[in-house]
Design an enzyme around this catalytic site. Structure first.
Site, PDB file in Angstrom:
ATOM      1  N   TYR A   1       0.830  -1.211   0.000  1.00  0.00           N
ATOM      2  CA  TYR A   1       0.000   0.000   0.000  1.00  0.00           C
ATOM      3  C   TYR A   1       0.866   1.264   0.000  1.00  0.00           C
ATOM      4  O   TYR A   1       0.687   2.153   0.834  1.00  0.00           O
ATOM      5  CB  TYR A   1      -0.937   0.017   1.226  1.00  0.00           C
ATOM      6  CG  TYR A   1      -1.683  -1.270   1.445  1.00  0.00           C
ATOM      7  CD1 TYR A   1      -2.717  -1.643   0.580  1.00  0.00           C
ATOM      8  CD2 TYR A   1      -1.345  -2.120   2.482  1.00  0.00           C
ATOM      9  CE1 TYR A   1      -3.408  -2.829   0.777  1.00  0.00           C
ATOM     10  CE2 TYR A   1      -2.027  -3.316   2.677  1.00  0.00           C
ATOM     11  CZ  TYR A   1      -3.061  -3.659   1.823  1.00  0.00           C
ATOM     12  OH  TYR A   1      -3.723  -4.828   2.035  1.00  0.00           O
TER      13      TYR A   1
ATOM     14  N   TYR B   1     -12.435  -7.243   6.478  1.00  0.00           N
ATOM     15  CA  TYR B   1     -11.275  -7.337   5.579  1.00  0.00           C
ATOM     16  C   TYR B   1     -11.013  -8.804   5.275  1.00  0.00           C
ATOM     17  O   TYR B   1     -10.930  -9.625   6.190  1.00  0.00           O
ATOM     18  CB  TYR B   1     -10.023  -6.701   6.199  1.00  0.00           C
ATOM     19  CG  TYR B   1      -8.820  -6.897   5.311  1.00  0.00           C
ATOM     20  CD1 TYR B   1      -8.658  -6.123   4.165  1.00  0.00           C
ATOM     21  CD2 TYR B   1      -7.888  -7.897   5.571  1.00  0.00           C
ATOM     22  CE1 TYR B   1      -7.594  -6.332   3.295  1.00  0.00           C
ATOM     23  CE2 TYR B   1      -6.813  -8.114   4.708  1.00  0.00           C
ATOM     24  CZ  TYR B   1      -6.667  -7.325   3.584  1.00  0.00           C
ATOM     25  OH  TYR B   1      -5.622  -7.547   2.722  1.00  0.00           O
TER      26      TYR B   1
ATOM     27  N   ASP C   1     -13.523 -16.411   8.321  1.00  0.00           N
ATOM     28  CA  ASP C   1     -12.160 -16.052   7.924  1.00  0.00           C
ATOM     29  C   ASP C   1     -11.338 -15.870   9.200  1.00  0.00           C
ATOM     30  O   ASP C   1     -11.386 -14.821   9.839  1.00  0.00           O
ATOM     31  CB  ASP C   1     -12.207 -14.766   7.088  1.00  0.00           C
ATOM     32  CG  ASP C   1     -10.821 -14.272   6.693  1.00  0.00           C
ATOM     33  OD1 ASP C   1      -9.823 -14.829   7.191  1.00  0.00           O
ATOM     34  OD2 ASP C   1     -10.747 -13.324   5.883  1.00  0.00           O
TER      35      ASP C   1
ATOM     36  N   LYS D   1      -1.757 -16.684   7.705  1.00  0.00           N
ATOM     37  CA  LYS D   1      -0.895 -15.927   8.614  1.00  0.00           C
ATOM     38  C   LYS D   1      -0.088 -16.797   9.597  1.00  0.00           C
ATOM     39  O   LYS D   1       0.999 -17.215   9.264  1.00  0.00           O
ATOM     40  CB  LYS D   1      -1.712 -14.853   9.315  1.00  0.00           C
ATOM     41  CG  LYS D   1      -2.140 -13.766   8.327  1.00  0.00           C
ATOM     42  CD  LYS D   1      -2.514 -12.464   8.977  1.00  0.00           C
ATOM     43  CE  LYS D   1      -2.525 -11.331   7.974  1.00  0.00           C
ATOM     44  NZ  LYS D   1      -3.842 -10.907   7.558  1.00  0.00           N
TER      45      LYS D   1
HETATM   46  C1  PLP Z   1      -4.382 -10.847   6.193  1.00  0.00           C
HETATM   47  C2  PLP Z   1      -5.764 -11.306   6.006  1.00  0.00           C
HETATM   48  C3  PLP Z   1      -6.198 -11.835   4.778  1.00  0.00           C
HETATM   49  C4  PLP Z   1      -5.309 -11.915   3.564  1.00  0.00           C
HETATM   50  O1  PLP Z   1      -4.201 -12.752   3.743  1.00  0.00           O
HETATM   51  P1  PLP Z   1      -2.926 -12.582   2.781  1.00  0.00           P
HETATM   52  O2  PLP Z   1      -2.021 -13.683   3.205  1.00  0.00           O
HETATM   53  O3  PLP Z   1      -2.385 -11.207   3.057  1.00  0.00           O
HETATM   54  O4  PLP Z   1      -3.404 -12.719   1.392  1.00  0.00           O
HETATM   55  C5  PLP Z   1      -7.507 -12.269   4.699  1.00  0.00           C
HETATM   56  N1  PLP Z   1      -8.349 -12.191   5.748  1.00  0.00           N
HETATM   57  C6  PLP Z   1      -7.954 -11.697   6.944  1.00  0.00           C
HETATM   58  C7  PLP Z   1      -8.934 -11.663   8.077  1.00  0.00           C
HETATM   59  C8  PLP Z   1      -6.660 -11.211   7.112  1.00  0.00           C
HETATM   60  O5  PLP Z   1      -6.296 -10.685   8.285  1.00  0.00           O
END
Ligand code: PLP
Length: 426
Positions: free
Chosen positions: A18, A145, A246, A275
């Site tokens: 970004y 997000y 997610d 992550k």
């Molecule tokens: C970081 C994140 C993503 C995206 O993961 P990347 O490995 O950066 O593509 C998706 N959802 C959530 C909740 C996140 O924190």
């Protein structure tokens, strides 16, 4: 080539997240990292408050993870996953099935969080197709997000995700007002009303509700009420909509539970992980789903899930992920996270009294300071580095999510430096 990091070249040629290519903010050159400390090229050590964006849950340069990587390197770094399989992928999948909420039995391995979300969206669409239903849209929460690829972006908060930039290309989805009640506020039924109304009206077109359970991360570091999640799950069942959780940020103990869904005792139909999956060693993600979803897809007209990344099930990443999960399970992680929460509570209390600060909040090993106005990034970043800490704010938010192994003194230092940075006349 020398060992010196060429910052000039970096500025001129290398994109950062970004960031502008014409006027990038300064970057700090890191030479190495160990435990909870980053070592800059000039020798300065920084206590890391970020765990490299949720990923490095055990800290850096972790013996067990280094060993796992070395061992796997002797066997193979990579082989294709089409028509071949291997122990690291099978071992990892077994662990994921075992530790995630019961009923998530099928594992799809991919490269990154955003891709795991893409896979989840595809699963939901293909599932309903197999049921003969025209359900191709998603509902998500404002302030959500879910990643930066196009499918994932389409379910991110429209403002935070700058949807206007990609107007005409981005898929149109349904958005619902985000939960208003905080994690520990008394529950009020009206918090769920917007979601209920929307599902009532549009469920025929909706394949799934996608949300970050309990913690809305990149969209504002907000902690919402577990009852919201419980009722959201019930509404999904009532209206024949799948639930995608997610947990890319919240997974692996960060909120005090192994997975944030456990705060509400719910099982989603589809779960995204990323992550912290490899302890932050390399990029790897997983999308788990229920038997119902998997069988539906497999008996549908396509008969297969249409996804297959080149580096699917990468053995090196899987081997480190196995070691990371084993290390986590063998550690008193819950006690550590609880202790971090306690230390954060002590450290954040005085910060909450500062004039610039709107409020502080915390959940598990996540501490958040919300200011009234956006902080001056360049200035505050320099201040932090000068005072020996690595904290990367965004907008009005200065937040901490340390590795679970961080000791009390380091947490106190992180908080004290935030206090000092924000304790200035406006
Ligand atoms: C970081 C994140 C993503 C995206 O993961 P990347 O490995 O950066 O593509 C998706 N959802 C959530 C909740 C996140 O924190």
């Amino acid at each position: 080539m020398t060992d010196i990091i060429d910052l000039d070249y970096d500025r001129q040629h290398v994109w950062h997240p970004y960031t502008s290519m014409s006027e990038p903010l300064p970057c700090y050159p890191v030479a190495s990292a160990s435990g909870v400390r980053l070592k800059l090229e000039n020798g300065r050590e920084l206590i890391d408050g970020m765990s490299s964006w949720w990923a490095c849950i055990h800290g850096y340069n972790v013996k067990a993870l280094n060993q796992a990587a070395h061992q796997q390197l002797q066997q193979m770094s990579h082989v294709m996953f089409g028509g071949l399989t291997h122990k690291p992928a099978v071992d990892l999948s077994r662990r994921l099935v075992d530790i995630t909420p019961q009923g998530l039995d099928k594992v799809f391995l991919s490269d990154s969080g955003s891709v795991a979300v893409e896979v989840a969206l595809k699963m939901a669409i293909q599932y309903w197709q197999s049921q003969g239903k025209d359900k191709k849209h998603f509902v998500s929460l404002r302030r959500g997000y879910h990643g930066d690829t196009f499918g994932a972006m389409s379910v991110c908060d429209p403002d935070g995700g700058m949807h206007s930039l990609y107007e005409g290309f981005l898929a149109k989805q349904y958005f619902v007002t985000e939960p208003q009640l905080a994690f520990d506020q008394p529950w009020q039924a009206q918090d769920i009303a917007p979601l209920e109304e929307l599902l009532e009206q549009h469920h025929q077109h909706i394949a799934a509700l996608i949300l970050e359970p309990i913690v809305q991360g990149a969209g504002g570091m907000r902690f919402y009420h577990p009852e919201y999640l419980r009722q959201a799950k019930q509404l999904c069942e009532r209206f024949d909509v799948l639930l995608i959780a997610d947990e890319i940020a919240t997974g692996f103990g960060r909120t005090g539970k192994m997975f944030a869904c456990e705060h509400a005792n719910i099982v989603p139909d589809i779960l995204c992980l990323g992550k912290g999956l490899t302890g932050g060693y390399m990029s790897l993600a997983a999308t788990l789903c229920s038997d119902k979803v998997a069988q539906g897809i497999s008996q549908g007209s396509a008969g297969v899930l249409m996804h297959g990344p080149t580096f699917m099930g990468n053995p090196l990443a899987c081997a480190v992920a196995v070691a990371s999960i084993d290390l986590l399970l063998a550690s008193p992680w819950q006690q550590r996270v609880e202790n971090i929460a306690h230390q954060l509570q002590l450290g954040l209390a005085p910060i909450g009294q500062l004039e610039q600060v709107k409020e502080t909040r915390l959940l598990g090993a996540i501490g958040v300071v919300e200011c009234h106005e956006a902080v001056d990034m360049q200035q505050i970043q320099a201040f932090f580095v000068e005072h020996g800490v690595w904290i990367r704010p965004f907008g009005k938010l200065v937040y901490l999510m340390p590795a679970y192994v961080m000791n009390d003194a380091d947490i106190a230092t992180l908080c004290a430096v935030i206090y000092a940075a924000l304790n200035t006349p406006k």
